[in-house]
Design an enzyme around this catalytic site. Structure first.
Site, short mmCIF file in Angstrom:
data_model
loop_
_atom_site.label_atom_id
_atom_site.label_comp_id
_atom_site.label_asym_id
_atom_site.label_seq_id
_atom_site.Cartn_x
_atom_site.Cartn_y
_atom_site.Cartn_z
N LYS A 278 -55.96 -42.16 129.99
CA LYS A 278 -55.91 -41.58 131.34
C LYS A 278 -57.10 -42.09 132.14
O LYS A 278 -58.24 -42.05 131.66
CB LYS A 278 -55.90 -40.05 131.26
CG LYS A 278 -54.70 -39.51 130.50
CD LYS A 278 -54.73 -38.00 130.35
CE LYS A 278 -53.50 -37.51 129.58
NZ LYS A 278 -53.50 -36.05 129.37
N LYS B 287 -43.82 -30.38 125.07
CA LYS B 287 -45.01 -29.63 124.70
C LYS B 287 -44.68 -28.68 123.55
O LYS B 287 -43.68 -27.95 123.59
CB LYS B 287 -45.52 -28.83 125.89
CG LYS B 287 -46.12 -29.70 127.00
CD LYS B 287 -47.41 -30.35 126.56
CE LYS B 287 -48.08 -31.11 127.70
NZ LYS B 287 -49.38 -31.69 127.29
#
Length: 333
Positions: free
Chosen positions: A218, A111
């Site tokens: 997703k 991240k």
């Protein structure tokens, strides 16, 4: 039940359980992950859109939960899914401990671009991951749309020496993704789209615009496994199947999606149970040998009780479930 049928609300409420699971490390600005679990004819399923999402967006997550709990899963091409490690916005010296939670994983997603972090901290974190994984490890970075075009270009140059597999959602809009992809194409670092797929009115727009080299897909935000598979087929781009910081029940949905994809070129972002300090099952979908199994997960009643959300949060989720069910009913009316 047919794929388009909507079960009555009382059927959903009859088994609904709301849990609040602590995280190992602060992630996406939260320390506790809340989720609502449901039991359908095909098994347990999960409804867990993030709290800030409005009802229209959250209703699509409910459609996915119903699809997984009330319909058989598509035919599988594999029974194990290779997954990546996920490294939150931690200091570089904390990286080895994070990676230890993902045994056998050959890929790490790091991240970057957090609002409370600097590029120098991002570089230090990615450097620490490269040092820990060695030259054979694969590193991808995820900016969650946190950079503008110029910031993204500067950051990609700064991170390029660490041999990036790809950069995920460097900028928020499709037009910006197309521009940064054009600017950095000579560097040979692919651009992946996530939010521009799962939070878009048209999840295929990013592919049509030539704004990405691959898509992060997703199941829950796209409305379920079948709808996600349709996006994959129509987009015609390589894909990475990922999760949304789900419990093992929700991760099972992602694993079944990954199993149903004909070609799986990249390790998937489905190892995130390792970021939870607790789960709803004593046998969670944790990475082993760099992969997770494709199977449904049945929560343990004792763990559902132990990690049950308090009364106010449970009431909030049940009211949200009711509103989202009404929104789905209006879509099919």
């Amino acid at each position: 039940m047919s794929a388009d049928a909507l079960p009555p609300l009382h059927d959903l409420l009859a088994t609904a359980r709301v849990v609040a699971l602590p995280l190992v490390t602060r992630f996406r600005g939260i320390d506790v992950r809340e989720a609502l679990l449901l039991e359908g004819p095909e098994g347990w399923t999960e409804f867990a859109p993030f709290a800030e999402y409005d009802d229209d967006e959250a209703a699509t997550w409910l459609a996915a939960a119903i699809d997984f709990g009330w319909n058989p899963t598509p035919a599988a091409h594999r029974d194990r899914i290779p997954v990546n490690a996920t490294v939150p916005a931690v200091d570089g010296d904390a990286v080895p401990a994070v990676l230890e939670r993902f045994p056998g994983c050959r890929t790490a997603k790091v991240k970057v671009a957090a609002s409370d972090q600097t590029l120098e901290q991002d570089v230090a974190r990615v450097r620490a991951v490269r040092e820990a994984m060695g030259p054979e490890g694969r590193i991808r970075v995820d900016a969650n749309g946190g950079w503008n075009i110029d910031e993204a270009e500067h950051a990609i140059h700064a991170l390029a020496p660490f041999d990036l597999e790809y950069v995920e959602q460097p900028c928020p809009s499709v037009a910006e993704l197309a521009e940064i992809r054009s600017r950095t194409k000579y560097m040979g670092i692919p651009i992946a789209a996530d939010e521009s797929v799962r939070r878009a009115d048209d999840p295929l727009a990013v592919a049509a615009a030539g704004a990405a080299d691959l898509l992060v897909v997703k199941a829950a935000p796209l409305g379920g496994i079948r709808r996600a598979l349709d996006v994959v087929e129509r987009a015609g781009l390589p894909i990475v199947v990922s999760s949304a910081l789900d419990t093992s029940v929700g991760l099972a949905m992602g694993a079944h999606l990954a199993a149903a994809v004909p070609a799986l070129e990249y390790d998937c972002g489905l190892g995130t149970a390792s970021l939870l300090a607790a789960d709803v099952t004593p046998d969670p979908l944790l990475p082993s040998g760099g992969a997770i199994d494709v199977r449904r997960v049945e929560p343990d009643p004792a763990l559902l009780d132990r990690y049950a959300a308090d009364g106010d949060r449970t009431a909030w989720w049940l009211a949200r479930l009711e509103r989202c069910h009404a929104a789905l009913a209006s879509r099919t009316a």
